[in-house]
Design a protein around this motif. Structure first.
Motif, PDB file in Angstrom:
ATOM      1  N   ALA A 303      34.911  42.885  50.065  1.00 55.38           N
ATOM      2  CA  ALA A 303      36.268  43.406  49.868  1.00 55.38           C
ATOM      3  C   ALA A 303      36.943  42.744  48.669  1.00 55.38           C
ATOM      4  O   ALA A 303      37.579  43.424  47.851  1.00 55.38           O
ATOM      5  N   LEU A 304      36.803  41.424  48.550  1.00 47.80           N
ATOM      6  CA  LEU A 304      37.443  40.711  47.446  1.00 47.80           C
ATOM      7  C   LEU A 304      36.857  41.143  46.111  1.00 47.80           C
ATOM      8  O   LEU A 304      37.597  41.440  45.159  1.00 47.80           O
ATOM      9  N   VAL A 305      35.536  41.187  46.018  1.00 50.21           N
ATOM     10  CA  VAL A 305      34.899  41.562  44.758  1.00 50.21           C
ATOM     11  C   VAL A 305      35.255  42.997  44.376  1.00 50.21           C
ATOM     12  O   VAL A 305      35.557  43.303  43.209  1.00 50.21           O
ATOM     13  N   THR A 306      35.253  43.895  45.360  1.00 46.54           N
ATOM     14  CA  THR A 306      35.605  45.293  45.090  1.00 46.54           C
ATOM     15  C   THR A 306      37.032  45.414  44.570  1.00 46.54           C
ATOM     16  O   THR A 306      37.312  46.140  43.602  1.00 46.54           O
ATOM     17  N   GLU A 307      37.961  44.695  45.196  1.00 45.32           N
ATOM     18  CA  GLU A 307      39.362  44.745  44.761  1.00 45.32           C
ATOM     19  C   GLU A 307      39.531  44.186  43.355  1.00 45.32           C
ATOM     20  O   GLU A 307      40.267  44.740  42.540  1.00 45.32           O
ATOM     21  N   LEU A 308      38.856  43.071  43.071  1.00 46.08           N
ATOM     22  CA  LEU A 308      38.955  42.485  41.730  1.00 46.08           C
ATOM     23  C   LEU A 308      38.495  43.478  40.677  1.00 46.08           C
ATOM     24  O   LEU A 308      39.159  43.671  39.649  1.00 46.08           O
ATOM     25  N   ARG A 309      37.353  44.104  40.922  1.00 42.11           N
ATOM     26  CA  ARG A 309      36.790  45.006  39.920  1.00 42.11           C
ATOM     27  C   ARG A 309      37.585  46.297  39.811  1.00 42.11           C
ATOM     28  O   ARG A 309      37.676  46.886  38.732  1.00 42.11           O
ATOM     29  N   THR A 310      38.183  46.722  40.923  1.00 43.06           N
ATOM     30  CA  THR A 310      38.993  47.938  40.891  1.00 43.06           C
ATOM     31  C   THR A 310      40.308  47.714  40.155  1.00 43.06           C
ATOM     32  O   THR A 310      40.711  48.526  39.307  1.00 43.06           O
ATOM     33  N   PHE A 312      41.213  45.064  38.103  1.00 43.57           N
ATOM     34  CA  PHE A 312      41.179  44.456  36.776  1.00 43.57           C
ATOM     35  C   PHE A 312      40.177  45.112  35.830  1.00 43.57           C
ATOM     36  O   PHE A 312      40.243  44.877  34.621  1.00 43.57           O
ATOM     37  N   GLY A 313      39.262  45.900  36.364  1.00 40.08           N
ATOM     38  CA  GLY A 313      38.290  46.555  35.498  1.00 40.08           C
ATOM     39  C   GLY A 313      37.507  45.565  34.668  1.00 40.08           C
ATOM     40  O   GLY A 313      37.055  44.528  35.168  1.00 40.08           O
ATOM     41  N   ASP A 314      37.373  45.848  33.363  1.00 41.73           N
ATOM     42  CA  ASP A 314      36.569  44.968  32.508  1.00 41.73           C
ATOM     43  C   ASP A 314      37.345  43.741  32.026  1.00 41.73           C
ATOM     44  O   ASP A 314      36.832  42.970  31.216  1.00 41.73           O
ATOM     45  N   ARG A 315      38.556  43.546  32.539  1.00 43.43           N
ATOM     46  CA  ARG A 315      39.295  42.304  32.211  1.00 43.43           C
ATOM     47  C   ARG A 315      38.726  41.106  32.938  1.00 43.43           C
ATOM     48  O   ARG A 315      39.001  39.959  32.581  1.00 43.43           O
ATOM     49  N   ILE A 316      37.919  41.367  33.990  1.00 40.86           N
ATOM     50  CA  ILE A 316      37.341  40.282  34.781  1.00 40.86           C
ATOM     51  C   ILE A 316      35.854  40.539  34.976  1.00 40.86           C
ATOM     52  O   ILE A 316      35.431  41.679  35.210  1.00 40.86           O
ATOM     53  N   VAL A 317      35.065  39.469  34.901  1.00 41.43           N
ATOM     54  CA  VAL A 317      33.658  39.487  35.298  1.00 41.43           C
ATOM     55  C   VAL A 317      33.519  38.498  36.444  1.00 41.43           C
ATOM     56  O   VAL A 317      33.903  37.327  36.314  1.00 41.43           O
ATOM     57  N   SER A 318      32.988  38.960  37.584  1.00 42.97           N
ATOM     58  CA  SER A 318      32.906  38.077  38.748  1.00 42.97           C
ATOM     59  C   SER A 318      31.501  38.066  39.326  1.00 42.97           C
ATOM     60  O   SER A 318      30.688  38.959  39.068  1.00 42.97           O
ATOM     61  N   THR A 319      31.216  37.026  40.115  1.00 41.94           N
ATOM     62  CA  THR A 319      29.961  36.978  40.858  1.00 41.94           C
ATOM     63  C   THR A 319      30.001  38.016  41.981  1.00 41.94           C
ATOM     64  O   THR A 319      31.067  38.484  42.381  1.00 41.94           O
ATOM     65  N   THR A 378      44.198  41.619  53.758  1.00 45.48           N
ATOM     66  CA  THR A 378      44.953  40.504  53.171  1.00 45.48           C
ATOM     67  C   THR A 378      44.398  40.146  51.797  1.00 45.48           C
ATOM     68  O   THR A 378      45.160  39.820  50.870  1.00 45.48           O
ATOM     69  N   LEU A 379      43.099  40.200  51.656  1.00 47.28           N
ATOM     70  CA  LEU A 379      42.484  39.931  50.354  1.00 47.28           C
ATOM     71  C   LEU A 379      42.909  40.982  49.333  1.00 47.28           C
ATOM     72  O   LEU A 379      43.143  40.660  48.162  1.00 47.28           O
ATOM     73  N   ALA A 380      43.027  42.235  49.779  1.00 50.46           N
ATOM     74  CA  ALA A 380      43.506  43.287  48.878  1.00 50.46           C
ATOM     75  C   ALA A 380      44.929  42.995  48.412  1.00 50.46           C
ATOM     76  O   ALA A 380      45.265  43.164  47.233  1.00 50.46           O
ATOM     77  N   GLU A 381      45.767  42.530  49.325  1.00 49.14           N
ATOM     78  CA  GLU A 381      47.140  42.168  48.970  1.00 49.14           C
ATOM     79  C   GLU A 381      47.155  40.983  48.009  1.00 49.14           C
ATOM     80  O   GLU A 381      47.965  40.945  47.067  1.00 49.14           O
ATOM     81  N   ALA A 382      46.244  40.016  48.219  1.00 45.69           N
ATOM     82  CA  ALA A 382      46.165  38.857  47.335  1.00 45.69           C
ATOM     83  C   ALA A 382      45.825  39.277  45.909  1.00 45.69           C
ATOM     84  O   ALA A 382      46.430  38.798  44.934  1.00 45.69           O
ATOM     85  N   VAL A 383      44.863  40.189  45.769  1.00 43.45           N
ATOM     86  CA  VAL A 383      44.493  40.662  44.434  1.00 43.45           C
ATOM     87  C   VAL A 383      45.641  41.447  43.805  1.00 43.45           C
ATOM     88  O   VAL A 383      45.901  41.337  42.601  1.00 43.45           O
ATOM     89  N   ASP A 384      46.353  42.206  44.609  1.00 41.63           N
ATOM     90  CA  ASP A 384      47.515  42.943  44.106  1.00 41.63           C
ATOM     91  C   ASP A 384      48.575  41.980  43.574  1.00 41.63           C
ATOM     92  O   ASP A 384      49.152  42.191  42.494  1.00 41.63           O
TER      93      ASP A 384
END
Length: 391
Positions: A303-310, A312-319, A378-384
Motif C-alpha cells: 500500500a505504501l509503495v503504491t501510494e508513493l508511486r501514484t 509522486f510519479g517519477d519524482r520518487i524512486v523507491s524500493t 492510514t498510510l495513504a493519508e500519510a503519503v497525501d
C-alpha cells in the motif's frame, strides 16, 4: 564550593544521540502519522500466548533465579536447533549466546573483536545502531555502497586489493535497515570467500530475515564461512520487551563475550528467556503467527509503495519492500529531505531523512519510511500529507 564535576571519559567525544530516537520524541504527538519509527506493530504481538508462557514460567519460585551468563539452557537448545536448520549444519549449544537484544551482542562483539583504530567496513547508508557501537569502540570506519543486490562486494574487494585490512565487516543482509534491500546469494558467497581469504570477521546482522513477503531469503552468509558471526532477535517476530537476542559464533568468541557480559550485567532475564523459549519451541503456533505478521506487513508495504508511486510519479524512486519493515525512497527532483521534514511535521506526517544514515554519501534527497504500524488507509493519508507538504 565549585559546582564543576569531574571529567567524563574521552570515549564520549564525537558521539551523538541517535537522530532517529530524537525524532521519535518529536513525533510522539497523536496528530502525527509517524513513518519514522522502526517498531513492530503491538497489535500483532501475541499477548495471550505471551501471557500463557509467562504463567508457565512462574509456576515455581526457582524460575525467578539468576541464570547462566550465556543464556538459559533450554533457550540455548531451542536456538541451536533453529540455527542448525537455518544454516544447514549442526550448531552446538556452545556456539550460541543469548544477549539483551541483538544490539547488546553487537556492542559486546565490538569490545571482543576491535582494538582502538581498527578498521570496520559498514554499508552506506548504514544501520545507525552499528555506527554508534563502532564509533564508541574507537574504530576507523569505511563505507561500502549498496545497490539492489545488497552490499557491493566488488567495491569491498577493491578496498582489500588496495591494502586495507578490516578487522570486521558489518552487514544487514536481509531487508536492510534503512535501505530495504537483500543481499544476493552470489554476493553472500563472495563476501564469505573474501572473509576467509583475508582473515577478517563478518557480523551478519539479521533481525528481519523471517519477515519475507513473497519468498524466503537466500541462505545466510554464515552458511559459507565460520568467519561469519550471525546475530538475530525475537523482537521483530514476537515482542521487543522480551529483549531476547542471540548470536551464533565460534566458541572462543562466545567465551570472550561471556567475560564481558559478566562485567556488564552478569546475566540476562531468566524469566523472559523462559518465555521466549516456550514461544520459539511451539513451532506450529509460531509458524502460523509469523505468517500472520508477514501477511499484514506485506499488505501495508504494498500500500505504501503504491501510494508513493501514484502520488509522486517519477519524482520518487523507491524500493519494492519485499520484506522487513522499511521503504527507502529517493527524490529525483532535488528535494532536500532534511529541509522537508519540519514542513512534513506541520502537515502531520514524519519520516527519517536519509542523512541520519549517512557515512560517506550525504543522502540529502533520500528518506526512510516504516510501514509496520499503520493500516493501508492510514498510510495513504500519510503519503497525501507528505505530498501536500512538498506542495
Amino acid at each position: 564550593m565549585s559546582l564543576a564535576y569531574p571529567p567524563l571519559s574521552s570515549r564520549l567525544d564525537g558521539l551523538q544521540s541517535s537522530a532517529i530516537r530524537d525524532l521519535l520524541k518529536l513525533t510522539a504527538r497523536g496528530d502525527i502519522i509517524s513513518l519514522a519509527g522502526g517498531l513492530p506493530d503491538p497489535r500483532l504481538m501475541p499477548l495471550d500466548r505471551i501471557a500463557a508462557a509467562t504463567e508457565a514460567a512462574l509456576s515455581e519460585r526457582a524460575r525467578l533465579q539468576y541464570t547462566e551468563s550465556a543464556g538459559w539452557g533450554p533457550l540455548l537448545e531451542v536456538l541451536a536447533g533453529r540455527e542448525s536448520a537455518r544454516l544447514g549444519r549442526p550448531v552446538p549449544v556452545e556456539e550460541v549466546f543469548v544477549t539483551h537484544g541483538s544490539q547488546q551482542a553487537l556492542s559486546l562483539l565490538a569490545e571482543v573483536l576491535l582494538d582502538p583504530g581498527a578498521l570496520v567496513v559498514v554499508e552506506d547508508p548504514a544501520y545507525v545502531g552499528a555506527l554508534q557501537v563502532f564509533r564508541a569502540a574507537g574504530a576507523r570506519i569505511v563505507a561500502v555502497p549498496l545497490d539492489a543486490e545488497g552490499m557491493r562486494v566488488d567495491v569491498l574487494s577493491d578496498l582489500l586489493a588496495r591494502g586495507e585490512r578490516p578487522a570486521l565487516v558489518h552487514t544487514v543482509s536481509n531487508f536492510h535497515n534503512p535501505r530495504g534491500v537483500t543481499m544476493s546469494a552470489q554476493r553472500r558467497a563472495g563476501l564469505a570467500e573474501l572473509a576467509a581469504r583475508h582473515n577478517f570477521w563478518v557480523i551478519e546482522d539479521d533481525p528481519y530475515g523471517e519477515l519475507w513477503f513473497d519468498r524466503p531469503v537466500p541462505d545466510p552468509v554464515a552458511t559459507y564461512s565460520r568467519n561469519v558471526i550471525r546475530l538475530s532477535s525475537a523482537s521483530k517476530i514476537l515482542a521487543p520487551a522480551l529483549r531476547a537476542g542471540w548470536m551464533v559464533a565460534p566458541a572462543a568468541v562466545c567465551r570472550g563475550v561471556e567475560l564481558l557480559k559478566q562485567g556488564a550485567d552478569l546475566c540476562g532475564s531468566a524469566l523472559t528467556q523462559q518465555i521466549t523459549a516456550d514461544l520459539l519451541a511451539d513451532t506450529e503456533w509460531l509458524a502460523a503467527h509469523v505468517n500472520t505478521v508477514r501477511s499484514s506487513y506485506g499488505e501495508r508495504a504494498k500500500a505504501l509503495v503504491t501510494e508513493l508511486r501514484t502520488r509522486f510519479g517519477d519524482r520518487i524512486v523507491s524500493t519494492d519492500a519485499a520484506g522487513g519493515m522499511f521503504v527507502w525512497a529517493d527524490f529525483t527532483d532535488g528535494t532536500d529531505t532534511a529541509a522537508l521534514l519540519p514542513r512534513a511535521v506541520e502537515h502531520g506526517v514524519a519520516f527519517v531523512p536519509g542523512a541520519a544514515f549517512a557515512v560517506s554519501t550525504d543522502y540529502r534527497h533520500s528518506m526512510r519510511l516504516c510501514f509496520t504500524t499503520d493500516e493501508p488507509e492510514t498510510l495513504a493519508e500519510a503519503v497525501d500529507r507528505l505530498h501536500r507538504a512538498i506542495g
